[in-house]
Design a protein around this motif. Structure first.
Motif, PDB file in Angstrom:
ATOM      1  N   ALA A 214       0.844  -1.192   0.000  1.00 37.21           N
ATOM      2  CA  ALA A 214       0.000   0.000   0.000  1.00 37.21           C
ATOM      3  C   ALA A 214       0.879   1.241   0.000  1.00 37.21           C
ATOM      4  N   GLY A 215       0.500   2.222  -0.808  1.00 38.11           N
ATOM      5  CA  GLY A 215       1.274   3.451  -0.897  1.00 38.11           C
ATOM      6  C   GLY A 215       2.166   3.520  -2.115  1.00 38.11           C
ATOM      7  N   ILE A 216       2.323   2.390  -2.832  1.00 34.89           N
ATOM      8  CA  ILE A 216       3.103   2.363  -4.065  1.00 34.89           C
ATOM      9  C   ILE A 216       2.255   1.707  -5.142  1.00 34.89           C
ATOM     10  N   THR A 217       2.202   2.309  -6.311  1.00 35.30           N
ATOM     11  CA  THR A 217       1.468   1.729  -7.434  1.00 35.30           C
ATOM     12  C   THR A 217       2.349   1.744  -8.679  1.00 35.30           C
ATOM     13  N   ALA A 218       1.970   0.928  -9.658  1.00 36.25           N
ATOM     14  CA  ALA A 218       2.643   0.959 -10.952  1.00 36.25           C
ATOM     15  C   ALA A 218       2.278   2.250 -11.687  1.00 36.25           C
ATOM     16  N   SER A 219       3.164   2.690 -12.550  1.00 37.07           N
ATOM     17  CA  SER A 219       2.896   3.869 -13.376  1.00 37.07           C
ATOM     18  C   SER A 219       2.260   3.430 -14.692  1.00 37.07           C
ATOM     19  N   ASP A 220       2.253   4.331 -15.663  1.00 36.96           N
ATOM     20  CA  ASP A 220       1.723   4.012 -16.987  1.00 36.96           C
ATOM     21  C   ASP A 220       2.774   3.377 -17.892  1.00 36.96           C
ATOM     22  N   ASP A 221       3.886   2.953 -17.331  1.00 39.19           N
ATOM     23  CA  ASP A 221       4.950   2.304 -18.098  1.00 39.19           C
ATOM     24  C   ASP A 221       4.444   0.960 -18.623  1.00 39.19           C
ATOM     25  N   PRO A 222       4.352   0.763 -19.951  1.00 37.54           N
ATOM     26  CA  PRO A 222       3.791  -0.482 -20.484  1.00 37.54           C
ATOM     27  C   PRO A 222       4.694  -1.690 -20.295  1.00 37.54           C
ATOM     28  N   ILE A 223       5.960  -1.463 -19.969  1.00 32.75           N
ATOM     29  CA  ILE A 223       6.863  -2.586 -19.745  1.00 32.75           C
ATOM     30  C   ILE A 223       6.523  -3.315 -18.448  1.00 32.75           C
ATOM     31  N   LEU A 224       5.982  -2.612 -17.458  1.00 32.67           N
ATOM     32  CA  LEU A 224       5.696  -3.238 -16.162  1.00 32.67           C
ATOM     33  C   LEU A 224       4.712  -4.407 -16.267  1.00 32.67           C
TER      34      LEU A 224
END
Length: 240
Positions: free
Chosen positions: A195-205
């Protein structure tokens, strides 16, 4: 460097970090096309310039990233190397506002000259020997991005002037063989976040997450040979 952090509250944070300054493709499709363009020619065992050249000329971002990766400093081994998230994540504040971040594990041990060992396992042997002498440490350094910094393009590094936060220290005090260690039966999926960290819009993730799971599924059906790094080697600090 792969890490699995298990806080007392039952959450989990997994990291898959690499010792290259940037990733070499912006999207899963671009990475797929790069692999096809650089696949070895059966006649020579090397990539065919007739395929590589046109691909790089039409993908300047890939060409620039490959140049950065090829020009990076090679340290003496695992112990003095820096490992980076490459992809962008987002930290969530109590007010609901998020900030883009990338992170790195930076060695406390100053980098030394390039490795000079021989044999297929000398980097592991050097690491084990070093741990028998003293613990090894890395600092978790979180870099915060500005609005102008790319979050969906891992081929582009952020400026060195960005704010950096020293978020803690990782200490390794022992090694274990894969044959009896806790690192089997798991994928180091970088989208497993607390909680408190999310993925970004980076499509590699999401592509990494899917590829790691597919790899895990295929490997689960294989018969695993004995590890080159044996329990005895770990216990004695070097090859027997």
């Amino acid at each position: 460097m792969a890490l699995r952090i298990l806080p007392p509250d039952g959450q989990e944070w997994r990291m898959g970090l690499n010792d290259i300054p940037v990733f070499i493709a912006r999207t899963p499709q671009e990475f797929h096309d790069l692999l096809l363009a650089t696949r070895p020619d059966p006649a020579t065992g090397r990539p065919d310039p007739a395929r590589v050249g046109p691909f790089m000329s039409t993908h300047p971002e890939v060409a620039g990233a490959v140049a950065l990766v090829s020009g990076r400093t090679i340290t003496s081994g695992f112990a003095d190397d820096t490992y980076l998230s490459l992809d962008t994540f987002r930290l969530l504040g109590m007010n609901g506002v998020s900030a883009p971040v990338r992170w790195a594990m930076v060695p406390v041990t100053p980098p030394r000259a390039a490795p000079s060992g021989t044999g297929p396992d000398y980097l592991f042997e050097d690491l084990i020997a070093a741990l028998h002498q003293a613990p090894l440490q890395w600092r978790l350094v979180i870099t915060t991005g500005e609005p102008s910094d790319p979050t969906s393009d891992p081929t582009r590094a952020w400026p060195a002037s960005r704010r950096r936060i020293d978020a803690g220290t990782l200490t390794l005090d022992r090694a274990e063989s894969e044959d009896n260690g806790p690192c089997t039966g798991i994928t180091y999926d970088p989208t497993v976040l607390p909680a408190g960290i999310t993925a970004s819009d980076d499509p590699i993730l999401p592509a990494r997450s899917a590829a790691y799971m597919r790899s895990f599924t295929l490997r689960s059906g294989e018969r695993k040979p004995a590890s080159a790094i044996t329990p005895a080697m770990v216990a004695t600090g070097g090859p027997s």
